[in-house]
Write an enzyme that holds these catalytic residues in place. Structure first.
Site, PDB file in Angstrom:
ATOM      1  N   ARG A 128      13.776 -26.701  -3.514  1.00  0.00           N
ATOM      2  CA  ARG A 128      13.135 -27.597  -2.543  1.00  0.00           C
ATOM      3  C   ARG A 128      14.113 -28.562  -1.883  1.00  0.00           C
ATOM      4  NH1 ARG A 128       9.173 -27.558  -6.802  1.00  0.00           N
ATOM      5  NH2 ARG A 128       7.373 -26.298  -6.186  1.00  0.00           N
ATOM      6  N   LYS A 150      18.579 -28.032  12.699  1.00  0.00           N
ATOM      7  CA  LYS A 150      17.772 -26.819  12.845  1.00  0.00           C
ATOM      8  C   LYS A 150      18.414 -25.707  12.022  1.00  0.00           C
ATOM      9  CE  LYS A 150      15.482 -27.065  17.346  1.00  0.00           C
ATOM     10  NZ  LYS A 150      15.352 -26.391  18.658  1.00  0.00           N
ATOM     11  N   GLU A 192      26.574 -23.622  25.848  1.00  0.00           N
ATOM     12  CA  GLU A 192      25.880 -24.764  25.248  1.00  0.00           C
ATOM     13  C   GLU A 192      26.480 -26.086  25.715  1.00  0.00           C
ATOM     14  OE1 GLU A 192      23.145 -24.545  23.825  1.00  0.00           O
ATOM     15  OE2 GLU A 192      22.967 -22.730  22.633  1.00  0.00           O
ATOM     16  N   LYS A 234      23.598 -34.674  22.236  1.00  0.00           N
ATOM     17  CA  LYS A 234      22.655 -34.101  21.279  1.00  0.00           C
ATOM     18  C   LYS A 234      22.232 -35.145  20.248  1.00  0.00           C
ATOM     19  CE  LYS A 234      21.360 -30.065  18.699  1.00  0.00           C
ATOM     20  NZ  LYS A 234      21.626 -28.659  18.359  1.00  0.00           N
ATOM     21  N   GLU A 244      11.507 -31.930  17.370  1.00  0.00           N
ATOM     22  CA  GLU A 244      11.163 -31.266  18.620  1.00  0.00           C
ATOM     23  C   GLU A 244       9.680 -31.410  18.969  1.00  0.00           C
ATOM     24  OE1 GLU A 244      13.653 -27.742  20.022  1.00  0.00           O
ATOM     25  OE2 GLU A 244      11.703 -26.816  19.670  1.00  0.00           O
ATOM     26  N   ARG A 248      13.246 -33.294  22.471  1.00  0.00           N
ATOM     27  CA  ARG A 248      14.286 -32.384  22.002  1.00  0.00           C
ATOM     28  C   ARG A 248      14.179 -30.998  22.629  1.00  0.00           C
ATOM     29  NH1 ARG A 248      16.593 -31.548  15.785  1.00  0.00           N
ATOM     30  NH2 ARG A 248      18.062 -29.903  16.351  1.00  0.00           N
ATOM     31  N   ASN A 252      16.720 -26.786  24.989  1.00  0.00           N
ATOM     32  CA  ASN A 252      16.505 -25.340  25.085  1.00  0.00           C
ATOM     33  C   ASN A 252      16.563 -24.834  26.517  1.00  0.00           C
ATOM     34  OD1 ASN A 252      16.020 -24.500  22.285  1.00  0.00           O
ATOM     35  ND2 ASN A 252      14.264 -25.885  22.416  1.00  0.00           N
ATOM     36  N   HIS A 255      17.089 -21.164  27.165  1.00  0.00           N
ATOM     37  CA  HIS A 255      16.919 -20.447  25.900  1.00  0.00           C
ATOM     38  C   HIS A 255      15.704 -19.524  25.871  1.00  0.00           C
ATOM     39  CE1 HIS A 255      20.008 -23.208  24.677  1.00  0.00           C
ATOM     40  NE2 HIS A 255      20.002 -22.787  23.441  1.00  0.00           N
ATOM     41  N   HIS A 259      16.743 -16.064  24.661  1.00  0.00           N
ATOM     42  CA  HIS A 259      16.252 -15.482  23.412  1.00  0.00           C
ATOM     43  C   HIS A 259      15.564 -14.143  23.656  1.00  0.00           C
ATOM     44  CE1 HIS A 259      16.089 -19.551  21.008  1.00  0.00           C
ATOM     45  NE2 HIS A 259      17.309 -19.122  21.236  1.00  0.00           N
ATOM     46  N   HIS A 272      24.703 -15.147  21.542  1.00  0.00           N
ATOM     47  CA  HIS A 272      23.703 -16.168  21.873  1.00  0.00           C
ATOM     48  C   HIS A 272      24.091 -16.922  23.143  1.00  0.00           C
ATOM     49  CE1 HIS A 272      20.759 -19.337  21.483  1.00  0.00           C
ATOM     50  NE2 HIS A 272      21.712 -20.248  21.393  1.00  0.00           N
TER      51      HIS A 272
END
Length: 371
Positions: A128, A150, A192, A234, A244, A248, A252, A255, A259, A272
Site C-alpha cells: 500500500r 502520475k 513535451e 509543470k 487532474e 492539470r 495533455n 495527447h 494516445h 510517445h
C-alpha cells in the site's frame, strides 16, 4: 533569444504540503553524493531499470547508493513502450516479495518514462505504498513524466488506463544522461517541451523557436533552461491540481490524438513524443476550426514540430477507429470526447467537438499511408 548560462545545478520544488519534493537539474548529478542525501532510510533499495540503460548507468548509481543502503537489489526490464504492461509490473512486485522487501524499502526508477511509470506504480501498490525516487535518463522523462506523480501501465484498449497518483521523494535529472540518448528519443522529448509554450508561456514558446537548434545539438545551457522551465510550469500546475480535477488536464495538449495513434498502431510503433507532436498539430487545427485560434497558429505549430524532427502527418486509420480509441480517454465525460484546445496563445481549455469536425481535422493532417 539565447539560453542563459545555467547554474551547475538547479532545484525546482513541487509544493504539495507534507509531500513536497525537489527536482534536481544539472550535470554530474548521478555521481554527486549530495544528490542522494536526505532520502528515506531503509536497509534495502531496489533499482528498476531496463536493458538499454543498465549498461550505461546502473553501476554508477549502485556505487552512490551503497553508502546509504545495506542491500541494493536490481530489476532489469526489457526496453520499450510495448513492455509497459502487467508482466513488467509483476516482475518488479515479484522481486520485492522474493527478497522480503518491507514497507520502508526505497525504489529507484533509472530510465525513461516507461521505467518511471512502472516503478512508481509498483511503489504505490506494494504494501500500500513505499517510497520511490525518479532518476530520469531521457529528455521526455526529465521534462514531464517523472514530475507530478502520475504512474501507470498501458492496457491494449487504452494508454495509461491502469495506474495511480503517487509522488516520488525526489527527482534527479542528470543532464549528462542525455548525451547517450538516440536522436529519435531526443526529438520525442522535445514534444513535451514544446507543449508548455502554447498552453502556459508565450515567451517560452518563442524561446524554444529561437533555441531549437541548440537543444537538438545538445547544448547544455539550452537543455538546462528547457528542462528547468518545463519543470517550473509543470510544478505550478501540479501544485494547484495534483489529481487532474481541472487545470492539470491542460498538460495533455495533443495527447488525446497522440494516445490514439500510439494505441492504434501498437505500443512502440511511434514513440510517445512522436504521437504528442503530431497530436499537437491536430489539436491546433481543432482549435482553429472551433474559431479559437487563427490558421497561422496551426502553421506555426506545424513548422516548429517539423523542425523538432517530429511527424506532422497522422497515420492512416479508419475514422471509426480514431473515435473509438479517443473515447477511451481519462478526460472524457458522459461519453463525450474532450480535447485540450488553445483558447488564446498561452491559455488552454477543455472542449468537446462533434465527431464530424474531428474527422475533418484528422483528414486534413493524415498522410496517404501509415508511417
Amino acid at each position: 533569444m539565447t539560453a542563459p548560462a545555467p547554474d551547475p545545478s538547479s532545484t525546482v520544488a513541487i509544493e504539495l504540503g507534507d509531500r513536497r519534493y525537489d527536482i534536481l537539474i544539472g550535470s554530474g548529478l548521478i555521481d554527486a553524493s549530495s544528490s542522494w542525501s536526505g532520502l528515506p532510510r531503509s536497509s534495502t533499495a531496489l533499482i528498476v531499470t531496463n536493458d538499454v540503460v543498465a549498461p550505461l548507468y546502473l553501476e554508477r548509481l549502485k556505487r552512490q547508493l551503497e553508502s546509504h543502503y545495506a542491500r541494493i537489489e536490481t530489476v532489469v526490464l526489457p526496453d520499450g513502450e510495448q513492455h509497459k504492461d502487467w508482466a513488467s509490473l509483476d516482475m518488479v512486485i515479484d522481486h520485492l516479495l522474493a527478497v522480503a522487501a518491507d514497507r520502508k524499502t526505497v525504489l529507484f526508477a533509472l530510465g525513461g518514462g516507461v521505467i518511471g511509470d512502472i516503478t512508481g506504480f509498483a511503489a504505490a501498490i506494494y504494501m500500500r505504498g513505499v517510497p520511490f525516487v525518479q532518476v530520469p535518463t531521457t529528455l521526455l522523462a526529465q521534462v514531464d513524466s517523472s514530475v507530478g506523480g502520475k504512474t501507470a501501465i498501458n492496457h491494449p484498449r487504452g494508454k495509461n488506463m491502469v495506474g495511480a497518483f503517487y509522488q516520488p521523494a525526489r527527482v534527479i535529472a542528470d543532464l549528462d544522461t542525455l548525451d547517450s540518448l538516440p536522436e529519435r528519443e531526443l526529438s520525442a522529448g522535445l514534444a513535451e517541451i514544446i507543449k508548455y509554450g502554447p498552453i502556459a508561456d508565450v515567451p517560452f514558446l518563442a524561446w524554444i523557436e529561437d533555441n531549437l537548434d541548440a537543444i537538438l545539438a545538445r547544448d547544455k545551457s539550452a537543455l538546462a533552461y528547457a528542462v528547468k522551465r518545463s519543470c517550473e510550469i509543470k510544478a505550478w500546475v501540479v501544485g494547484q491540481d495534483e489529481r487532474e480535477a481541472g487545470l492539470r488536464a491542460i498538460l495533455n495538449f495533443g495527447h488525446t490524438f497522440g494516445h490514439a495513434i500510439e494505441t492504434g498502431l501498437g505500443y512502440g510503433a511511434w514513440l510517445h513524443g512522436e504521437g504528442v507532436g503530431c497530436g499537437m498539430v491536430l489539436a491546433a487545427e481543432l482549435s482553429a476550426r472551433l474559431g479559437l485560434m487563427p490558421a497561422s497558429f496551426v502553421d506555426r505549430m506545424a513548422r516548429l514540430i517539423e523542425r523538432a524532427r517530429l511527424p506532422v502527418k497522422a497515420p492512416a486509420m479508419p475514422i471509426d477507429r480514431w473515435l473509438d480509441l479517443m473515447r477511451v480517454d481519462k478526460k472524457n465525460e458522459g461519453g463525450e470526447i474532450r480535447f485540450v484546445v488553445i483558447e488564446g496563445l498561452g491559455k488552454a481549455g477543455m472542449r468537446g467537438a462533434p465527431d464530424a469536425l474531428v474527422a475533418e481535422v484528422i483528414a486534413v493532417h493524415t498522410e496517404a499511408e501509415s508511417r
